[in-house]
Scaffold this motif. Structure first.
Motif, PDB file in Angstrom:
ATOM      1  N   GLU A   9      -4.576  69.632  72.213  1.00  0.00           N
ATOM      2  CA  GLU A   9      -4.748  68.566  71.396  1.00  0.00           C
ATOM      3  C   GLU A   9      -4.430  68.555  69.925  1.00  0.00           C
ATOM      4  O   GLU A   9      -4.048  68.025  69.360  1.00  0.00           O
ATOM      5  N   VAL A  10      -4.589  69.931  69.536  1.00  0.00           N
ATOM      6  CA  VAL A  10      -4.357  70.301  68.399  1.00  0.00           C
ATOM      7  C   VAL A  10      -3.565  71.765  68.173  1.00  0.00           C
ATOM      8  O   VAL A  10      -3.985  72.670  68.889  1.00  0.00           O
ATOM      9  N   VAL A  11      -2.604  71.918  67.565  1.00  0.00           N
ATOM     10  CA  VAL A  11      -1.929  73.186  67.469  1.00  0.00           C
ATOM     11  C   VAL A  11      -1.874  73.715  66.262  1.00  0.00           C
ATOM     12  O   VAL A  11      -0.967  73.115  65.407  1.00  0.00           O
ATOM     13  N   VAL A  12      -2.329  74.925  65.827  1.00  0.00           N
ATOM     14  CA  VAL A  12      -2.215  75.370  64.486  1.00  0.00           C
ATOM     15  C   VAL A  12      -1.429  76.511  64.588  1.00  0.00           C
ATOM     16  O   VAL A  12      -1.558  77.471  65.286  1.00  0.00           O
ATOM     17  N   PHE A  13      -0.282  76.597  63.884  1.00  0.00           N
ATOM     18  CA  PHE A  13       0.917  77.347  64.055  1.00  0.00           C
ATOM     19  C   PHE A  13       1.559  77.962  62.744  1.00  0.00           C
ATOM     20  O   PHE A  13       1.221  77.862  61.959  1.00  0.00           O
ATOM     21  N   ASP A  14       1.853  79.303  63.096  1.00  0.00           N
ATOM     22  CA  ASP A  14       2.290  80.272  61.807  1.00  0.00           C
ATOM     23  C   ASP A  14       4.101  80.187  61.702  1.00  0.00           C
ATOM     24  O   ASP A  14       4.617  79.634  62.419  1.00  0.00           O
ATOM     25  N   ARG A  15       4.619  80.870  60.637  1.00  0.00           N
ATOM     26  CA  ARG A  15       5.967  80.705  60.340  1.00  0.00           C
ATOM     27  C   ARG A  15       6.760  81.589  61.474  1.00  0.00           C
ATOM     28  O   ARG A  15       7.927  81.226  61.525  1.00  0.00           O
ATOM     29  N   LEU A  16       6.100  82.527  62.094  1.00  0.00           N
ATOM     30  CA  LEU A  16       6.758  83.429  62.996  1.00  0.00           C
ATOM     31  C   LEU A  16       7.062  82.668  64.362  1.00  0.00           C
ATOM     32  O   LEU A  16       7.668  83.466  65.249  1.00  0.00           O
ATOM     33  N   VAL A  17       6.479  81.822  64.633  1.00  0.00           N
ATOM     34  CA  VAL A  17       6.445  81.033  66.044  1.00  0.00           C
ATOM     35  C   VAL A  17       8.132  80.696  66.050  1.00  0.00           C
ATOM     36  O   VAL A  17       8.574  79.849  65.228  1.00  0.00           O
ATOM     37  N   GLY A  18       8.646  80.903  67.264  1.00  0.00           N
ATOM     38  CA  GLY A  18      10.237  80.566  67.111  1.00  0.00           C
ATOM     39  C   GLY A  18      10.051  79.018  67.318  1.00  0.00           C
ATOM     40  O   GLY A  18       9.433  78.328  67.901  1.00  0.00           O
ATOM     41  N   PRO A  19      11.320  78.387  67.007  1.00  0.00           N
ATOM     42  CA  PRO A  19      11.537  77.004  66.937  1.00  0.00           C
ATOM     43  C   PRO A  19      11.638  76.177  68.386  1.00  0.00           C
ATOM     44  O   PRO A  19      11.009  75.238  68.630  1.00  0.00           O
ATOM     45  N   GLU A  20      12.027  77.220  69.326  1.00  0.00           N
ATOM     46  CA  GLU A  20      12.226  76.626  70.712  1.00  0.00           C
ATOM     47  C   GLU A  20      10.826  76.382  71.151  1.00  0.00           C
ATOM     48  O   GLU A  20      10.194  75.447  71.852  1.00  0.00           O
ATOM     49  N   PRO A  40       0.518  79.546  51.664  1.00  0.00           N
ATOM     50  CA  PRO A  40       0.332  78.173  51.431  1.00  0.00           C
ATOM     51  C   PRO A  40      -1.359  77.886  51.843  1.00  0.00           C
ATOM     52  O   PRO A  40      -2.004  77.060  51.406  1.00  0.00           O
ATOM     53  N   VAL A  41      -1.630  78.299  53.191  1.00  0.00           N
ATOM     54  CA  VAL A  41      -3.013  77.970  53.544  1.00  0.00           C
ATOM     55  C   VAL A  41      -3.663  79.379  53.618  1.00  0.00           C
ATOM     56  O   VAL A  41      -3.315  80.148  54.453  1.00  0.00           O
ATOM     57  N   PRO A  42      -4.583  79.772  52.765  1.00  0.00           N
ATOM     58  CA  PRO A  42      -5.468  80.905  52.990  1.00  0.00           C
ATOM     59  C   PRO A  42      -6.095  81.076  54.256  1.00  0.00           C
ATOM     60  O   PRO A  42      -6.537  80.217  54.927  1.00  0.00           O
ATOM     61  N   ILE A  62     -10.115  75.375  59.531  1.00  0.00           N
ATOM     62  CA  ILE A  62      -9.542  74.387  60.362  1.00  0.00           C
ATOM     63  C   ILE A  62      -9.931  74.614  61.892  1.00  0.00           C
ATOM     64  O   ILE A  62     -10.250  73.611  62.394  1.00  0.00           O
ATOM     65  N   LEU A  63      -9.789  75.677  62.230  1.00  0.00           N
ATOM     66  CA  LEU A  63     -10.152  75.927  63.648  1.00  0.00           C
ATOM     67  C   LEU A  63     -11.318  75.619  64.096  1.00  0.00           C
ATOM     68  O   LEU A  63     -11.609  75.024  64.929  1.00  0.00           O
ATOM     69  N   LEU A  64     -12.369  75.973  63.171  1.00  0.00           N
ATOM     70  CA  LEU A  64     -13.871  75.503  63.290  1.00  0.00           C
ATOM     71  C   LEU A  64     -14.032  74.090  63.463  1.00  0.00           C
ATOM     72  O   LEU A  64     -14.415  73.398  64.491  1.00  0.00           O
ATOM     73  N   GLU A  65     -13.269  73.451  62.529  1.00  0.00           N
ATOM     74  CA  GLU A  65     -13.581  71.979  62.229  1.00  0.00           C
ATOM     75  C   GLU A  65     -13.216  71.102  63.424  1.00  0.00           C
ATOM     76  O   GLU A  65     -13.472  70.186  64.128  1.00  0.00           O
ATOM     77  N   LYS A  66     -11.791  71.530  63.735  1.00  0.00           N
ATOM     78  CA  LYS A  66     -11.091  70.890  65.135  1.00  0.00           C
ATOM     79  C   LYS A  66     -11.929  70.805  66.395  1.00  0.00           C
ATOM     80  O   LYS A  66     -12.074  69.960  67.193  1.00  0.00           O
ATOM     81  N   ALA A  67     -12.530  72.201  66.462  1.00  0.00           N
ATOM     82  CA  ALA A  67     -12.960  72.350  67.650  1.00  0.00           C
ATOM     83  C   ALA A  67     -14.415  71.775  67.670  1.00  0.00           C
ATOM     84  O   ALA A  67     -14.960  71.102  68.638  1.00  0.00           O
ATOM     85  N   ASN A  90       2.024  64.538  71.731  1.00  0.00           N
ATOM     86  CA  ASN A  90       1.015  63.697  70.999  1.00  0.00           C
ATOM     87  C   ASN A  90      -0.102  64.472  70.563  1.00  0.00           C
ATOM     88  O   ASN A  90      -1.252  64.318  69.916  1.00  0.00           O
ATOM     89  N   ALA A  91      -0.030  65.908  70.619  1.00  0.00           N
ATOM     90  CA  ALA A  91      -0.860  66.920  69.803  1.00  0.00           C
ATOM     91  C   ALA A  91      -0.632  66.853  68.330  1.00  0.00           C
ATOM     92  O   ALA A  91       0.400  66.744  67.917  1.00  0.00           O
ATOM     93  N   GLU A  92      -1.721  67.083  67.662  1.00  0.00           N
ATOM     94  CA  GLU A  92      -1.434  67.352  66.279  1.00  0.00           C
ATOM     95  C   GLU A  92      -1.018  68.689  65.877  1.00  0.00           C
ATOM     96  O   GLU A  92      -1.567  69.656  66.598  1.00  0.00           O
ATOM     97  N   LYS A  93      -0.090  68.697  65.058  1.00  0.00           N
ATOM     98  CA  LYS A  93       0.330  69.998  64.615  1.00  0.00           C
ATOM     99  C   LYS A  93       0.340  70.324  63.233  1.00  0.00           C
ATOM    100  O   LYS A  93       0.404  69.711  62.315  1.00  0.00           O
ATOM    101  N   ILE A  94      -0.521  71.540  63.051  1.00  0.00           N
ATOM    102  CA  ILE A  94      -0.684  72.007  61.845  1.00  0.00           C
ATOM    103  C   ILE A  94      -0.027  73.090  61.352  1.00  0.00           C
ATOM    104  O   ILE A  94      -0.098  74.464  62.006  1.00  0.00           O
ATOM    105  N   ASP A  95       0.888  73.058  60.383  1.00  0.00           N
ATOM    106  CA  ASP A  95       1.614  74.123  59.944  1.00  0.00           C
ATOM    107  C   ASP A  95       1.034  75.009  58.922  1.00  0.00           C
ATOM    108  O   ASP A  95       0.684  74.566  57.873  1.00  0.00           O
ATOM    109  N   VAL A  96       0.364  76.369  59.402  1.00  0.00           N
ATOM    110  CA  VAL A  96      -0.283  76.934  58.152  1.00  0.00           C
ATOM    111  C   VAL A  96       0.657  78.128  57.999  1.00  0.00           C
ATOM    112  O   VAL A  96       0.138  79.358  57.396  1.00  0.00           O
TER     113      VAL A  96
END
Ligand code: SAH
Length: 493
Positions: free
Chosen positions: A31-42, A64-66, A73-78, A50-56
């Protein structure tokens, strides 16, 4: 409220085929995906819509996100009760701070799991033809971080590393490359030791520089190698050239834009990527079923009055049978009717509804279908797009064969004007066109674009003629099949 959870998922090094099945399953449920720079575009495109996408995503020395905030963020969303996926490049526990992210969850009693990923440390050398161990060359492999704060000393025991005689794999080491090589040379490693650096490994834009320990920093600088890249030092690097399978793929590094409608481009994109191409899915058209169209409804009601039913694209059969069902009719209503399909994909769609086609032209386009039907007995029902080719109606009119041309769907042009695609087109990308309408959608979406450097690889003469009208240089696939289109592309690469 039910308790949420967090699954740490390793996305692998970039090639989407290297995401594990378990990782993909977790992603699909997220339902929520928190992802990094190195995750491939595909892989990012596999996140449910419909999942919330959070780019960190972190840029080097610009976070940008310490980290503490990511943990929060992980704690709050859970705590909100969400199923959270924390998607990280490679393997989450290898220089991925995965452990740190779990600590806060553990303290707060949030359930979590970890899905290991294919780490870049092993897979990137593999895609560069470097097996990290080989019995004749070494008996160990060591993975080291080359990261150091700007200006600070590297905390690496180079002497200990040299003594291992194993393969050394440095992550996060591009900036420190000269210092790493110097450290090893100062510790007594021979300057002739094979060494390599691989940028954007496993992705179509992968580049590698293979050299010696002494010469690698210079060679990497000349090639302008940037992060993310992996440094490999060890005798196994000498195998890179003879095991160079990835760079030898026929479409390696070619920019290819696929314009098919989204629901039909999957296998073409996948096949081109597997041949090494850098594929951009750019669906230019979408088919929209006609609802409550009196002409279509009437044709269905009077279906038994026809002798032939003709489908000119794979989109037709599904729409036709849904309307038949709406009218409380089934395949028995087609009793006595002959059925024509423009090509094997359309015939395949028909078979899904338990119906075989009686006629299919040898060349899968409207002209050949018209020729093949030149002496049929009417009336004929043409079930097709509102903007279909005029080859069939023209022929039936000429031959005095009674027919009805019913639009069962409309073609909607939907590609957004994209600067990125414009740039690719103007710098010579290959673009696949599978129908004249994909050409029209493509051209419409890119106003003020120079098409003279790109190459349109087309299915069918009409498609190619439409492309040429807009000044697009073209090649035509020998047959109207995806396999033949791929052969056509290979032929120009
Ligand atoms: N957890 C990750 C590593 C994260 S550290 C893993 O297991 O792969 C980030 C470093 O990984 C980058 O600086 C680079 O050295 C390396 N890296 C990750 N993906 C890469 C890729 N596709 N090509 C080259 N290096 C990559």
């Amino acid at each position: 409220m039910s308790t949420g959870n967090v699954i740490l998922v390793g996305a692998g090094p970039g090639d989407s085929g290297l995401l594990t099945r378990k990782g993909l399953e977790a992603l699909r449920q997220a339902e929520v995906v928190v992802f990094d720079r190195l995750v491939g575009p595909e892989i990012l495109s596999m996140i449910p819509e419909n999942a919330e996408k959070i780019d960190v995503g972190k840029q080097a020395s610009n976070h940008p996100v310490p980290q503490y905030q990511i943990n929060q963020i992980l704690l709050e969303k859970a705590q909100e009760g969400k199923r959270v996926v924390r998607l990280k490049g490679g393997d989450p526990f290898l220089f991925g701070r995965g452990g740190e992210e779990l600590e806060l969850l553990k303290e707060n009693g949030i359930p979590f799991q970890e899905v290991p990923g294919v780490t870049s440390a092993l897979s990137v050398p593999a895609y560069a033809g470097i097996p990290v161990t080989h019995r004749e060359y070494c008996s160990s492999v060591h993975i080291i971080t080359g990261h150091a704060k700007a200006g600070a000393e590297l905390k690496i025991d180079f002497d200990a590393l040299r003594r291992t005689k194993g393969t050394l794999v440095f992550l996060m080491g591009v900036t420190a490359l000269p210092r790493i090589c110097k450290g090893l040379l100062d510790a007594g490693m021979e300057g002739e030791m094979p060494a390599a650096v691989i940028e954007r490994g496993t992705l179509p834009r992968q580049r590698k520089v293979v050299s010696t320990l002494e010469k690698l920093p210079r060679a990497a600088e000349e090639a302008n190698i940037v992060s993310p890249a992996i440094i490999v030092v060890g005798k196994v690097c000498a195998l890179s050239e003879s095991f160079d399978w990835f760079d030898s793929l026929p479409l390696k590094g070619r920019e290819i834009i696929v314009t098919r409608p989204a629901e039909r481009n999957g296998s073409l994109c996948g096949k081109l990527s597997a041949l090494g191409a850098n594929v951009t899915a750019y669906p230019c058209i979408r088919t929209v079923e006609r609802e409550n169209d009196p002409e279509f409804d009437e044709a269905i009601e009077k279906i038994s009055a026809y002798r032939w039913l003709v489908f000119t694209s794979p989109a037709g059969p599904g729409i036709f049978f849904r309307h038949l069902r709406k009218a409380h009719m089934d395949a028995r209503a087609l009793h006595g009717l002959k059925i024509a399909a423009i090509g094997p994909k359309t015939a395949e769609e028909l078979e899904k509804f338990g119906v075989f086609s009686d006629l299919m032209p040898e060349t899968y386009d409207s002209d050949h279908l018209a020729q093949a039907m030149s002496d049929v007995e009417g009336p004929v029902l043409l079930c097709r797009a509102s903007e279909g080719s005029d080859a069939l109606p023209r022929l039936f009119a000429e031959k005095n064969i009674a027919f009805a041309d019913v639009a069962c769907y409309d073609t909607v042009y939907e590609a957004p004007n994209s600067d990125q695609v414009k740039e690719l087109v103007e710098s010579g990308a290959i673009v696949t066109f599978t129908s004249a309408s994909t050409v029209r959608g493509f051209v419409k979406s890119l106003p003020d674009t120079d098409f003279s450097k790109m190459l349109g690889c087309c299915i069918g003469k009409q498609t190619a003629a439409e492309a040429e009208k807009h000044g697009i240089p073209v090649r035509i696939a020998e047959k109207a099949t995806m396999e033949s289109l791929i052969e056509c592309i290979k032929g120009v690469c």
